[in-house]
Design a protein around this motif. Sequence first.
Motif: not given
Length: 175
Positions: A71-94
């Motif tokens: 949720a956008s009001w969740c600070e830990p959620c916002r902090a985690e998003m960049p690493s999720l995006q990087a993972l998605a890009r890195h493992r998309q080929a898999n």
Amino acid sequence: MQLETASSRRCWLIAAALLPLAPAALAESGSQRRPWPRSRPTPAVELRFANGDSWTPASSVGSPVLLNFWASWCEPCRAEMPSLQALARHRQANGLRVLAINYKESEAAVRRFTGSTGLDLPVLFDPEGAAAKAFGVRIFPSTVAIDRSGRVRFVVTGEFDWNSPLAGRWVSELL
């Protein structure tokens, strides 16, 4: 008495040497991985993307999926998003798909958030919280890991660094 002083000094030196490692250890300890019960099936939920298309776990059989409840009001959620995006890009080929499931917020609020942060993960909407309830999500963020056969394998609760070596091992289990 002198033995206690030497021992105390040694403890302080060890603690001081380990202090730079503390933030990484604390970040890891803030999250928890729990296995999904083997006897519990993957919930048959249906969620909607902003464009109106729908998604179900059955529609992703053949691809491993991470469902990140946030949720956008969740600070830990916002902090985690960049690493999720990087993972998605890195493992998309898999074949890995990372889907961000927004919990009970309006589409307008989600658009404002994605526009201001650059979030480019596919966003699904859980307006009533039914999907979160079906997956047993009570802590945000929570990430549900589904393997290629469509079976939930584990759930990670709390903020997690999805670019860490531990995350790499966990994601490899799904691939």
